[in-house]
Design a protein around this motif. Structure first.
Motif, PDB file in Angstrom:
ATOM      1  N   LYS A 252       0.494  -1.373  -0.199  1.00 20.32           N
ATOM      2  CA  LYS A 252      -0.155   0.084  -0.455  1.00 20.32           C
ATOM      3  C   LYS A 252       0.493   1.468  -0.228  1.00 20.32           C
ATOM      4  O   LYS A 252       0.559   1.891  -0.659  1.00 20.32           O
ATOM      5  CB  LYS A 252      -0.829   0.053   1.330  1.00 20.32           C
ATOM      6  CG  LYS A 252      -1.895   1.236   1.536  1.00 20.32           C
ATOM      7  CD  LYS A 252      -2.484   1.222   2.423  1.00 20.32           C
ATOM      8  CE  LYS A 252      -3.746   2.791   1.998  1.00 20.32           C
ATOM      9  NZ  LYS A 252      -4.413   2.306   3.739  1.00 20.32           N
ATOM     10  N   LEU A 253       1.783   1.826   1.228  1.00 21.08           N
ATOM     11  CA  LEU A 253       2.734   2.783   1.246  1.00 21.08           C
ATOM     12  C   LEU A 253       3.669   2.772  -0.363  1.00 21.08           C
ATOM     13  O   LEU A 253       3.727   3.757  -0.975  1.00 21.08           O
ATOM     14  CB  LEU A 253       3.892   2.012   1.868  1.00 21.08           C
ATOM     15  CG  LEU A 253       2.694   2.234   3.188  1.00 21.08           C
ATOM     16  CD1 LEU A 253       3.931   2.097   4.559  1.00 21.08           C
ATOM     17  CD2 LEU A 253       2.351   3.663   3.675  1.00 21.08           C
ATOM     18  N   VAL A 254       3.745   1.574  -1.410  1.00 18.64           N
ATOM     19  CA  VAL A 254       4.244   1.516  -2.713  1.00 18.64           C
ATOM     20  C   VAL A 254       2.905   2.646  -3.038  1.00 18.64           C
ATOM     21  O   VAL A 254       3.370   2.364  -4.619  1.00 18.64           O
ATOM     22  CB  VAL A 254       5.002   0.419  -3.047  1.00 18.64           C
ATOM     23  CG1 VAL A 254       5.260   0.579  -4.381  1.00 18.64           C
ATOM     24  CG2 VAL A 254       6.365   0.247  -2.716  1.00 18.64           C
ATOM     25  N   THR A 255       2.232   1.788  -3.486  1.00 21.32           N
ATOM     26  CA  THR A 255       1.075   2.295  -4.652  1.00 21.32           C
ATOM     27  C   THR A 255       0.854   3.392  -3.598  1.00 21.32           C
ATOM     28  O   THR A 255       0.464   4.549  -5.242  1.00 21.32           O
ATOM     29  CB  THR A 255      -0.366   1.598  -4.122  1.00 21.32           C
ATOM     30  OG1 THR A 255       0.295   0.112  -4.165  1.00 21.32           O
ATOM     31  CG2 THR A 255      -1.741   1.355  -5.062  1.00 21.32           C
ATOM     32  N   VAL A 256       0.684   4.269  -3.059  1.00 21.14           N
ATOM     33  CA  VAL A 256       0.522   5.279  -2.821  1.00 21.14           C
ATOM     34  C   VAL A 256       0.771   6.633  -2.764  1.00 21.14           C
ATOM     35  O   VAL A 256       1.792   7.721  -2.213  1.00 21.14           O
ATOM     36  CB  VAL A 256      -0.422   5.695  -1.174  1.00 21.14           C
ATOM     37  CG1 VAL A 256      -1.940   5.078  -1.046  1.00 21.14           C
ATOM     38  CG2 VAL A 256       0.593   5.682  -0.271  1.00 21.14           C
ATOM     39  N   GLY A 257       2.270   5.760  -3.473  1.00 17.83           N
ATOM     40  CA  GLY A 257       4.025   6.505  -3.607  1.00 17.83           C
ATOM     41  C   GLY A 257       4.192   7.391  -2.405  1.00 17.83           C
ATOM     42  O   GLY A 257       4.780   8.142  -2.192  1.00 17.83           O
ATOM     43  N   ILE A 258       4.983   6.337  -0.976  1.00 18.57           N
ATOM     44  CA  ILE A 258       4.910   6.707  -0.034  1.00 18.57           C
ATOM     45  C   ILE A 258       6.871   6.202  -0.038  1.00 18.57           C
ATOM     46  O   ILE A 258       7.751   6.868   0.795  1.00 18.57           O
ATOM     47  CB  ILE A 258       4.555   6.361   1.163  1.00 18.57           C
ATOM     48  CG1 ILE A 258       3.330   7.592   1.666  1.00 18.57           C
ATOM     49  CG2 ILE A 258       5.507   6.641   2.783  1.00 18.57           C
ATOM     50  CD1 ILE A 258       2.232   7.449   2.347  1.00 18.57           C
ATOM     51  N   PHE A 259       6.452   4.896  -0.088  1.00 18.86           N
ATOM     52  CA  PHE A 259       7.528   4.345  -0.204  1.00 18.86           C
ATOM     53  C   PHE A 259       8.259   3.982  -1.969  1.00 18.86           C
ATOM     54  O   PHE A 259       7.065   4.237  -3.055  1.00 18.86           O
ATOM     55  CB  PHE A 259       8.293   2.636  -0.173  1.00 18.86           C
ATOM     56  CG  PHE A 259       7.950   2.769   1.096  1.00 18.86           C
ATOM     57  CD1 PHE A 259       9.113   3.293   1.945  1.00 18.86           C
ATOM     58  CD2 PHE A 259       7.172   2.088   2.588  1.00 18.86           C
ATOM     59  CE1 PHE A 259       9.358   3.125   3.188  1.00 18.86           C
ATOM     60  CE2 PHE A 259       7.439   2.365   3.847  1.00 18.86           C
ATOM     61  CZ  PHE A 259       8.943   2.899   4.327  1.00 18.86           C
TER      62      PHE A 259
ATOM     63  N   LEU B  30      12.417   5.408   1.105  1.00 21.66           N
ATOM     64  CA  LEU B  30      11.143   6.368   1.074  1.00 21.66           C
ATOM     65  C   LEU B  30      11.769   7.608   0.277  1.00 21.66           C
ATOM     66  O   LEU B  30      12.335   7.803  -0.497  1.00 21.66           O
ATOM     67  CB  LEU B  30      11.316   7.526   2.779  1.00 21.66           C
ATOM     68  CG  LEU B  30      10.124   7.089   3.616  1.00 21.66           C
ATOM     69  CD1 LEU B  30      11.713   7.670   5.113  1.00 21.66           C
ATOM     70  CD2 LEU B  30       9.446   6.503   3.924  1.00 21.66           C
ATOM     71  N   THR B  31      10.179   7.916  -0.912  1.00 23.06           N
ATOM     72  CA  THR B  31      10.042   9.088  -1.544  1.00 23.06           C
ATOM     73  C   THR B  31      10.148  10.628  -0.628  1.00 23.06           C
ATOM     74  O   THR B  31      10.066  10.481   0.340  1.00 23.06           O
ATOM     75  CB  THR B  31       8.456   8.554  -2.318  1.00 23.06           C
ATOM     76  OG1 THR B  31       7.965   9.099  -1.953  1.00 23.06           O
ATOM     77  CG2 THR B  31       8.173   7.220  -3.445  1.00 23.06           C
ATOM     78  N   ASP B  32       9.731  11.135  -1.649  1.00 29.03           N
ATOM     79  CA  ASP B  32       9.887  12.613  -0.880  1.00 29.03           C
ATOM     80  C   ASP B  32       8.189  12.942  -0.193  1.00 29.03           C
ATOM     81  O   ASP B  32       8.399  13.421   1.242  1.00 29.03           O
ATOM     82  CB  ASP B  32      10.008  14.146  -2.072  1.00 29.03           C
ATOM     83  CG  ASP B  32      10.816  14.355  -2.674  1.00 29.03           C
ATOM     84  OD1 ASP B  32      11.891  13.859  -2.043  1.00 29.03           O
ATOM     85  OD2 ASP B  32      10.625  15.037  -3.655  1.00 29.03           O
TER      86      ASP B  32
END
Length: 165
Positions: free
Chosen positions: A59-66, A81-83
């Motif tokens: 989920k964290l990958v899907t929503v752009g957090i990782f 972690l993304t920005d």
């Protein structure tokens, strides 16, 4: 409001909770802020079932957090972690400071963070107005507008503090 509807709520807090509002996700983010990137390391540190960890990380990958990166060793991948994810640092810091202040007795052991350069605790976070005044909940009004519109065009929202005219 049912949990699944939070993603469409006009409230930024609701939408934030829809992405990161559960215990496991906050613990994953806490550990990621301190350099954990591998599935096995998250699993060891947090101690949750692999299927739950897998679901939260996906989920964290899907929503752009990782983002998923290949490991330097080439035998696995890492969650980086993304920005957008790194921007949660201030949120986690605020939760940490609130917990330090309100949830521990003087003789209890707790983990703390310090500035890596100075060894000093960070200054307490405080919400401030543009002119530098500290803001409390009593100083705030809820308004509504389109995300791209200037605040000057926002419309007040009816609340107990500001009933409709």
């Amino acid at each position: 409001m049912k949990r699944r509807e939070l993603v469409h709520s006009p409230c930024p807090i609701d939408r934030s909770l829809s992405e990161v509002g559960d215990t496991w996700t906050l613990q994953i983010l806490r550990d990621a802020m301190h350099g954990v990137t591998r599935f096995t390391d998250f699993n060891k540190r947090i101690g949750l079932a692999s299927n739950i960890l897998t679901a939260r990380l996906q989920k964290l990958v899907t929503v752009g957090i990782f983002e998923i990166h290949e490991s330097a060793l080439g035998n696995s991948h890492e969650y980086v972690l993304t920005d957008k994810g790194r921007d949660l640092h201030i949120v986690l810091s605020a939760l940490r400071q609130w917990g330090e202040r309100h949830l521990f007795e003087d003789d209890e052991v707790m983990t703390r963070v310090v500035d890596a350069r100075t060894g000093q605790a960070p200054r307490r976070l405080q919400l401030t107005a543009e002119d530098g005044r500290p803001l409390s909940p009593d100083d705030m009004l809820l308004v509504q507008s389109r995300a791209a519109e200037p605040l000057a065009d926002a419309v007040p929202v009816e609340t107990p503090r500001r009933p409709s005219a």
